[in-house]
Write a protein that holds these residues in place. Structure first.
Motif, PDB file in Angstrom:
ATOM      1  N   GLU A  55     -10.959  -8.662  29.476  1.00  0.00           N
ATOM      2  CA  GLU A  55     -11.133  -9.757  28.519  1.00  0.00           C
ATOM      3  C   GLU A  55      -9.930  -9.789  27.577  1.00  0.00           C
ATOM      4  O   GLU A  55      -9.468  -8.766  27.099  1.00  0.00           O
ATOM      5  CB  GLU A  55     -12.424  -9.546  27.721  1.00  0.00           C
ATOM      6  N   GLY A  56      -9.402 -10.967  27.295  1.00  0.00           N
ATOM      7  CA  GLY A  56      -8.271 -11.110  26.393  1.00  0.00           C
ATOM      8  C   GLY A  56      -8.724 -11.419  24.978  1.00  0.00           C
ATOM      9  O   GLY A  56      -9.710 -12.118  24.763  1.00  0.00           O
ATOM     10  N   PHE A  57      -8.034 -10.858  23.989  1.00  0.00           N
ATOM     11  CA  PHE A  57      -8.290 -11.147  22.578  1.00  0.00           C
ATOM     12  C   PHE A  57      -7.046 -10.783  21.792  1.00  0.00           C
ATOM     13  O   PHE A  57      -6.077 -10.272  22.358  1.00  0.00           O
ATOM     14  CB  PHE A  57      -9.548 -10.429  22.063  1.00  0.00           C
ATOM     15  N   ASP A  58      -7.038 -11.064  20.498  1.00  0.00           N
ATOM     16  CA  ASP A  58      -5.852 -10.726  19.702  1.00  0.00           C
ATOM     17  C   ASP A  58      -6.153  -9.561  18.777  1.00  0.00           C
ATOM     18  O   ASP A  58      -7.305  -9.258  18.485  1.00  0.00           O
ATOM     19  CB  ASP A  58      -5.305 -11.932  18.944  1.00  0.00           C
ATOM     20  N   CYS A  59      -5.090  -8.896  18.346  1.00  0.00           N
ATOM     21  CA  CYS A  59      -5.216  -7.676  17.562  1.00  0.00           C
ATOM     22  C   CYS A  59      -4.051  -7.588  16.581  1.00  0.00           C
ATOM     23  O   CYS A  59      -2.928  -7.959  16.899  1.00  0.00           O
ATOM     24  CB  CYS A  59      -5.193  -6.487  18.522  1.00  0.00           C
ATOM     25  N   ALA A  60      -4.326  -7.099  15.385  1.00  0.00           N
ATOM     26  CA  ALA A  60      -3.282  -6.842  14.392  1.00  0.00           C
ATOM     27  C   ALA A  60      -2.955  -5.354  14.386  1.00  0.00           C
ATOM     28  O   ALA A  60      -3.815  -4.533  14.715  1.00  0.00           O
ATOM     29  CB  ALA A  60      -3.767  -7.271  13.008  1.00  0.00           C
ATOM     30  N   PRO A  61      -1.745  -4.972  14.025  1.00  0.00           N
ATOM     31  CA  PRO A  61      -1.413  -3.550  13.941  1.00  0.00           C
ATOM     32  C   PRO A  61      -2.298  -2.841  12.915  1.00  0.00           C
ATOM     33  O   PRO A  61      -2.647  -3.414  11.886  1.00  0.00           O
ATOM     34  CB  PRO A  61       0.045  -3.551  13.482  1.00  0.00           C
ATOM     35  N   SER A  62      -2.671  -1.605  13.219  1.00  0.00           N
ATOM     36  CA  SER A  62      -3.471  -0.813  12.288  1.00  0.00           C
ATOM     37  C   SER A  62      -2.584  -0.263  11.179  1.00  0.00           C
ATOM     38  O   SER A  62      -1.348  -0.301  11.267  1.00  0.00           O
ATOM     39  CB  SER A  62      -4.148   0.345  13.028  1.00  0.00           C
ATOM     40  N   ILE A  63      -3.205   0.291  10.167  1.00  0.00           N
ATOM     41  CA  ILE A  63      -2.424   0.905   9.087  1.00  0.00           C
ATOM     42  C   ILE A  63      -1.605   2.071   9.629  1.00  0.00           C
ATOM     43  O   ILE A  63      -0.496   2.323   9.175  1.00  0.00           O
ATOM     44  CB  ILE A  63      -3.317   1.327   7.907  1.00  0.00           C
ATOM     45  N   PHE A  64      -2.130   2.780  10.633  1.00  0.00           N
ATOM     46  CA  PHE A  64      -1.378   3.881  11.236  1.00  0.00           C
ATOM     47  C   PHE A  64      -0.149   3.357  11.981  1.00  0.00           C
ATOM     48  O   PHE A  64       0.918   3.955  11.918  1.00  0.00           O
ATOM     49  CB  PHE A  64      -2.269   4.695  12.177  1.00  0.00           C
ATOM     50  N   ILE A  75       0.853  -1.185   0.000  1.00  0.00           N
ATOM     51  CA  ILE A  75       0.000   0.000   0.000  1.00  0.00           C
ATOM     52  C   ILE A  75       0.886   1.230   0.000  1.00  0.00           C
ATOM     53  O   ILE A  75       1.788   1.356   0.825  1.00  0.00           O
ATOM     54  CB  ILE A  75      -0.929   0.009   1.237  1.00  0.00           C
ATOM     55  N   GLU A  76       0.626   2.126  -0.941  1.00  0.00           N
ATOM     56  CA  GLU A  76       1.349   3.387  -1.017  1.00  0.00           C
ATOM     57  C   GLU A  76       0.476   4.460  -0.397  1.00  0.00           C
ATOM     58  O   GLU A  76      -0.720   4.537  -0.680  1.00  0.00           O
ATOM     59  CB  GLU A  76       1.631   3.711  -2.486  1.00  0.00           C
ATOM     60  N   VAL A  77       1.046   5.299   0.449  1.00  0.00           N
ATOM     61  CA  VAL A  77       0.292   6.354   1.126  1.00  0.00           C
ATOM     62  C   VAL A  77       0.780   7.702   0.623  1.00  0.00           C
ATOM     63  O   VAL A  77       1.976   7.976   0.623  1.00  0.00           O
ATOM     64  CB  VAL A  77       0.487   6.268   2.654  1.00  0.00           C
ATOM     65  N   LYS A  78      -0.168   8.531   0.177  1.00  0.00           N
ATOM     66  CA  LYS A  78       0.162   9.891  -0.250  1.00  0.00           C
ATOM     67  C   LYS A  78      -0.671  10.866   0.554  1.00  0.00           C
ATOM     68  O   LYS A  78      -1.857  10.654   0.760  1.00  0.00           O
ATOM     69  CB  LYS A  78      -0.142  10.077  -1.736  1.00  0.00           C
ATOM     70  N   LYS A  79      -0.009  11.937   1.015  1.00  0.00           N
ATOM     71  CA  LYS A  79      -0.699  12.968   1.769  1.00  0.00           C
ATOM     72  C   LYS A  79      -1.213  14.019   0.780  1.00  0.00           C
ATOM     73  O   LYS A  79      -0.480  14.463  -0.095  1.00  0.00           O
ATOM     74  CB  LYS A  79       0.278  13.609   2.747  1.00  0.00           C
ATOM     75  N   THR A  80      -2.477  14.383   0.883  1.00  0.00           N
ATOM     76  CA  THR A  80      -3.071  15.412   0.027  1.00  0.00           C
ATOM     77  C   THR A  80      -3.686  16.485   0.916  1.00  0.00           C
ATOM     78  O   THR A  80      -3.725  16.335   2.136  1.00  0.00           O
ATOM     79  CB  THR A  80      -4.164  14.821  -0.888  1.00  0.00           C
ATOM     80  N   LYS A  81      -4.199  17.547   0.306  1.00  0.00           N
ATOM     81  CA  LYS A  81      -4.835  18.615   1.079  1.00  0.00           C
ATOM     82  C   LYS A  81      -6.065  18.103   1.825  1.00  0.00           C
ATOM     83  O   LYS A  81      -6.401  18.585   2.890  1.00  0.00           O
ATOM     84  CB  LYS A  81      -5.234  19.766   0.166  1.00  0.00           C
ATOM     85  N   SER A  82      -6.749  17.129   1.248  1.00  0.00           N
ATOM     86  CA  SER A  82      -7.983  16.637   1.863  1.00  0.00           C
ATOM     87  C   SER A  82      -7.764  15.425   2.773  1.00  0.00           C
ATOM     88  O   SER A  82      -8.699  14.922   3.370  1.00  0.00           O
ATOM     89  CB  SER A  82      -9.000  16.279   0.777  1.00  0.00           C
ATOM     90  N   GLY A  83      -6.543  14.920   2.880  1.00  0.00           N
ATOM     91  CA  GLY A  83      -6.272  13.787   3.753  1.00  0.00           C
ATOM     92  C   GLY A  83      -5.257  12.827   3.175  1.00  0.00           C
ATOM     93  O   GLY A  83      -4.339  13.233   2.476  1.00  0.00           O
ATOM     94  N   ALA A  99       2.905   5.699  13.142  1.00  0.00           N
ATOM     95  CA  ALA A  99       2.150   6.456  14.147  1.00  0.00           C
ATOM     96  C   ALA A  99       1.682   5.457  15.203  1.00  0.00           C
ATOM     97  O   ALA A  99       0.541   5.011  15.199  1.00  0.00           O
ATOM     98  CB  ALA A  99       0.978   7.168  13.492  1.00  0.00           C
ATOM     99  N   TYR A 100       2.588   5.106  16.112  1.00  0.00           N
ATOM    100  CA  TYR A 100       2.384   3.976  17.013  1.00  0.00           C
ATOM    101  C   TYR A 100       1.305   4.182  18.078  1.00  0.00           C
ATOM    102  O   TYR A 100       0.876   3.240  18.706  1.00  0.00           O
ATOM    103  CB  TYR A 100       3.699   3.595  17.682  1.00  0.00           C
ATOM    104  N   GLU A 101       0.865   5.430  18.303  1.00  0.00           N
ATOM    105  CA  GLU A 101      -0.145   5.675  19.328  1.00  0.00           C
ATOM    106  C   GLU A 101      -1.504   6.023  18.747  1.00  0.00           C
ATOM    107  O   GLU A 101      -2.374   6.510  19.449  1.00  0.00           O
ATOM    108  CB  GLU A 101       0.346   6.766  20.279  1.00  0.00           C
ATOM    109  N   LEU A 102      -1.716   5.781  17.439  1.00  0.00           N
ATOM    110  CA  LEU A 102      -2.983   6.147  16.802  1.00  0.00           C
ATOM    111  C   LEU A 102      -3.985   5.009  16.703  1.00  0.00           C
ATOM    112  O   LEU A 102      -5.031   5.177  16.110  1.00  0.00           O
ATOM    113  CB  LEU A 102      -2.737   6.707  15.395  1.00  0.00           C
ATOM    114  N   GLY A 103      -3.696   3.861  17.268  1.00  0.00           N
ATOM    115  CA  GLY A 103      -4.631   2.750  17.177  1.00  0.00           C
ATOM    116  C   GLY A 103      -5.760   2.876  18.184  1.00  0.00           C
ATOM    117  O   GLY A 103      -5.626   3.516  19.221  1.00  0.00           O
ATOM    118  N   GLY A 104      -6.873   2.279  17.862  1.00  0.00           N
ATOM    119  CA  GLY A 104      -8.000   2.298  18.776  1.00  0.00           C
ATOM    120  C   GLY A 104      -9.057   1.315  18.323  1.00  0.00           C
ATOM    121  O   GLY A 104      -9.025   0.819  17.194  1.00  0.00           O
ATOM    122  N   GLY A 105      -9.976   1.024  19.197  1.00  0.00           N
ATOM    123  CA  GLY A 105     -11.057   0.128  18.857  1.00  0.00           C
ATOM    124  C   GLY A 105     -11.926  -0.127  20.066  1.00  0.00           C
ATOM    125  O   GLY A 105     -11.740   0.478  21.125  1.00  0.00           O
TER     126      GLY A 105
END
Length: 91
Positions: free
Chosen positions: A40-49, A3-11, A54-60
């Motif tokens: 409660e325990g469960f598993d999680c994959a890293p987010s795209i962030f 996945i290629e990420v490009k920053k634009t004016k809108s996001g 951006a290691y502190e931008l995950g949430g759920g």
């Protein structure tokens, strides 16, 4: 595929490419985490962030109690931690 990420004016614009990903195992890695509310325990994959550094931008939300949490990725220890979501009110 990568996945290629490009920053634009809108996001951010995310585009599939034919390049090898920088972390070939990236989307396969899963980490054991616990809900900071009900424990409660469960598993999680890293987010795209997380994958972009951006290691502190995950949430759920917890699959059991449905409370929102922050999910932080720690590449130096290859681990994830959870924290209660900070609720700020607008006055």
């Amino acid at each position: 595929m990568s996945i290629e990420v490009k920053k634009t004016k809108s996001g951010l614009v995310l585009t599939k490419t034919n390049q090898e990903p920088s972390n070939p195992k990236g989307w396969q890695d899963r980490y054991d985490i616990n809900c900071p509310y009900c424990l409660e325990g469960f598993d999680c994959a890293p987010s795209i962030f997380h994958m972009m550094g951006a290691y502190e931008l995950g949430g759920g939300s917890c699959p059991s109690c449905k409370e929102m949490m922050e999910i932080h990725f720690h590449p130096e220890t290859n681990s994830m931690t959870t924290h209660k979501a900070v609720r700020e009110s607008v006055h």
